[in-house]
Design an enzyme around this catalytic site. Structure first.
Site, PDB file in Angstrom:
ATOM      1  N   HIS A 158     -52.478 -22.677  22.118  1.00  0.00           N
ATOM      2  CA  HIS A 158     -53.105 -22.684  23.693  1.00  0.00           C
ATOM      3  C   HIS A 158     -52.357 -23.928  24.042  1.00  0.00           C
ATOM      4  CE1 HIS A 158     -56.107 -19.837  23.589  1.00  0.00           C
ATOM      5  NE2 HIS A 158     -56.220 -19.782  22.202  1.00  0.00           N
ATOM      6  N   ASP A 367     -49.039 -29.191  29.909  1.00  0.00           N
ATOM      7  CA  ASP A 367     -50.231 -28.374  29.655  1.00  0.00           C
ATOM      8  C   ASP A 367     -49.608 -26.891  29.311  1.00  0.00           C
ATOM      9  OD1 ASP A 367     -52.871 -27.384  29.839  1.00  0.00           O
ATOM     10  OD2 ASP A 367     -53.037 -28.159  32.104  1.00  0.00           O
TER      11      ASP A 367
HETATM   12  O1  F6P Z   1     -57.001 -25.648  25.355  1.00  0.00           O
HETATM   13  C1  F6P Z   1     -56.859 -26.602  24.482  1.00  0.00           C
HETATM   14  C2  F6P Z   1     -58.412 -27.097  24.165  1.00  0.00           C
HETATM   15  O2  F6P Z   1     -58.260 -27.817  23.163  1.00  0.00           O
HETATM   16  C3  F6P Z   1     -58.996 -26.077  23.656  1.00  0.00           C
HETATM   17  O3  F6P Z   1     -58.943 -25.445  22.424  1.00  0.00           O
HETATM   18  C4  F6P Z   1     -60.711 -26.354  23.921  1.00  0.00           C
HETATM   19  O4  F6P Z   1     -61.554 -25.163  24.099  1.00  0.00           O
HETATM   20  C5  F6P Z   1     -60.514 -27.022  25.227  1.00  0.00           C
HETATM   21  O5  F6P Z   1     -59.167 -27.726  25.038  1.00  0.00           O
HETATM   22  C6  F6P Z   1     -61.468 -28.332  25.253  1.00  0.00           C
HETATM   23  O6  F6P Z   1     -61.309 -29.204  24.044  1.00  0.00           O
HETATM   24  P1  F6P Z   1     -62.434 -29.701  23.193  1.00  0.00           P
HETATM   25  O7  F6P Z   1     -62.665 -28.507  22.350  1.00  0.00           O
HETATM   26  O8  F6P Z   1     -61.939 -30.719  22.380  1.00  0.00           O
HETATM   27  O9  F6P Z   1     -63.588 -30.077  23.988  1.00  0.00           O
END
Ligand code: F6P
Length: 464
Positions: A158, A367
């Site tokens: 992602h 991003d």
């Molecule tokens: O999009 C990248 C990401 O790490 C996702 O995997 C995740 O849902 C989001 O950012 C939020 O991050 P975290 O799970 O560390 O709160």
């Protein structure tokens, strides 16, 4: 249709609030994919315990089984706060200055990947398609193969894939990427991240890329590597329009901004989102256009994220300071130019806020995609749409070239873009909106899931 087994660090906890809340965009996107296929979503519960309990918590929600495990404090420290978010995240977002290289956290990362494999394997049936997500779990496919799993296993990243010159600063980079060759399909958000990955594989691993099929051939393995730009859940997001919650949120924002144009940004509090740089750009706009201070109010929604990681604590302090400085210098008794809010909101409320804001500011320094940009466009009123100002370094820029594209590092560029957006005639706003809305509607999360799972199902089953 095969059942889907989705594995990601986080899972969507039923009734959790907000796309920009603690879960981020991935959770929402996967939830709708799973509802369609039926299946299991496996991940970390988000809970920490003194020691591992070994329990798998099972929950049924809308036809989807959510299976989660708790992690020990040490696991969270080394795997989540450590290797995933202090090594891979900054490195993959081109921030070598923030990247920490610690052997211990690398070991913790491998240990938790092994544990994920051990816990999820008994839940997988022979015909299931297994779909692993994101940088937390790069070696998971390899760990599952080592346990004899013969299913088709796909992986989707992602976030960006960094250029080879940056990536090779990671100790044991070869070993890590070789584990990824255990997958059958590897997906990236954009062509740019895909090309960086292919460049690495050919230069550093001596892999061959078959141009016609998109397959990477290395050490006797064939992996399909391809770009699958993610989209929003269009139907779900549009359904927010007629909710009382969305209407009230729009009304709240409109009545509090009165005669001013509302400009909005919604981001997790993360250094990759370019928030201090954005505030500098807004400050520059006020410096260059003092007569327009009364025309504009900026609303920054920034829910805190990864608060145990030092670089995240730092970014929060910097942002508070910069916002405070501009507000101190530019406020009047009846006017505060920047509203800075440290919490998440529901999808319906965000829909309302986006619709009531005539400018959407999405300016990450780097991003993977950025679904907020797409949500902002989706929430606009077709007859009087707002303007999206978008960083050229977000994956979304490749899909939305009709946004006002900016270099987020340049305060002058941001200031200029804000001026253009404020003064943009209705005809041009409509033209840009119509070009963008078709992409946002058609390249939605359902199509993304379809494209990925179709390719995965089409690969040859059963590796040795
Ligand atoms: O999009 C990248 C990401 O790490 C996702 O995997 C995740 O849902 C989001 O950012 C939020 O991050 P975290 O799970 O560390 O709160």
């Amino acid at each position: 249709m095969s059942r889907l087994v989705v594995i990601s660090n986080r899972v969507a906890v039923p009734k959790a609030r907000g796309a920009a809340g603690a879960q981020g965009g991935l959770a929402g996107a996967l939830n709708s994919a799973l509802k369609k296929h039926g299946g299991i979503w496996f991940g970390w519960s988000g809970q920490e315990s003194e020691d591992r309990t070994g329990n798998i918590n099972l929950q049924r929600n809308d036809g989807v089984t959510i299976a989660t495990i708790d992690l020990s404090h040490r696991d969270v420290d080394e795997y989540y706060n450590g290797y995933a978010n202090s090594t891979l995240w900054p490195l993959f977002h081109y921030r070598l200055d923030l990247t920490e290289y610690e052997r211990e956290t690398g070991k913790g990362y491998e240990r938790v990947n092994e544990r994920f494999a051990e816990c999820v394997q008994p839940l997988i049936e022979p015909d299931d398609l297994v779909w692993v997500h994101d940088y937390h779990l790069l070696p998971l496919g390899d760990r599952l193969r080592a346990r004899g799993l013969k299913n088709r296993i796909g992986f989707f990243l992602h976030i960006p894939w960094p250029p080879t010159r940056l990536f090779v600063s990671l100790p044991f980079h070869e070993r890590l990427v070789k584990t990824m060759l255990a997958y059958d399909v590897i997906g990236f958000q954009t062509q740019e991240w895909l090309e960086s990955f292919l460049h690495y594989c050919t230069k550093e691993l001596g892999a061959k890329v078959d141009e016609a099929s998109g397959k990477v051939i290395c050490d006797g393995r064939e992996v399909l590597a391809k770009a699958y730009p993610i989209g929003i859940d269009w139907d779900h997001f549009q359904a927010q329009r007629d909710t009382g919650e969305a209407r009230q949120a729009a009304q709240r924002l409109l009545s509090s901004t009165r005669y001013r144009t509302a400009m909005i940004g919604v981001d997790r509090l993360d250094y990759s989102k370019g928030l201090p740089e954005r505030i500098d750009g807004i400050g520059r706009f006020f410096d260059q256009n003092p007569e327009r201070v009364r025309d504009l109010v900026y609303i920054q929604i920034a829910p805190p994220s990864r608060e145990d990681v030092q670089s995240y604590q730092h970014i929060r302090n910097v942002l508070e300071q910069k916002t405070g400085q501009i507000n101190g210098a530019r406020s009047e008794v009846d006017l505060v130019p920047i509203r800075y809010v440290n919490r998440g909101y529901s999808h319906a409320e965000l829909y309302g806020f986006f619709r009531a804001s005539k400018i959407g500011l999405v300016t990450p320094l780097r991003d993977g995609m950025n679904l907020v940009a797409k949500e902002y466009v989706a929430a606009q009123e077709p007859e009087d749409p707002g303007v999206l100002i978008l960083s050229r370094f977000a994956g979304a820029a490749a899909q939305l070239p009709d946004a006002v594209l900016v270099n987020p590092h340049s305060p002058d560029d941001l200031s200029h873009a804000i001026r253009i957006a404020l003064d943009m005639p209705l005809e041009e706003r409509k033209r840009r909106y119509e070009a963008m809305i078709a992409t946002v509607r058609d390249d939605n999360v359902q199509n993304w899931t379809e494209r990925f799972t179709r390719d995965l199902a089409g690969t040859k089953q059963a590796r040795g």
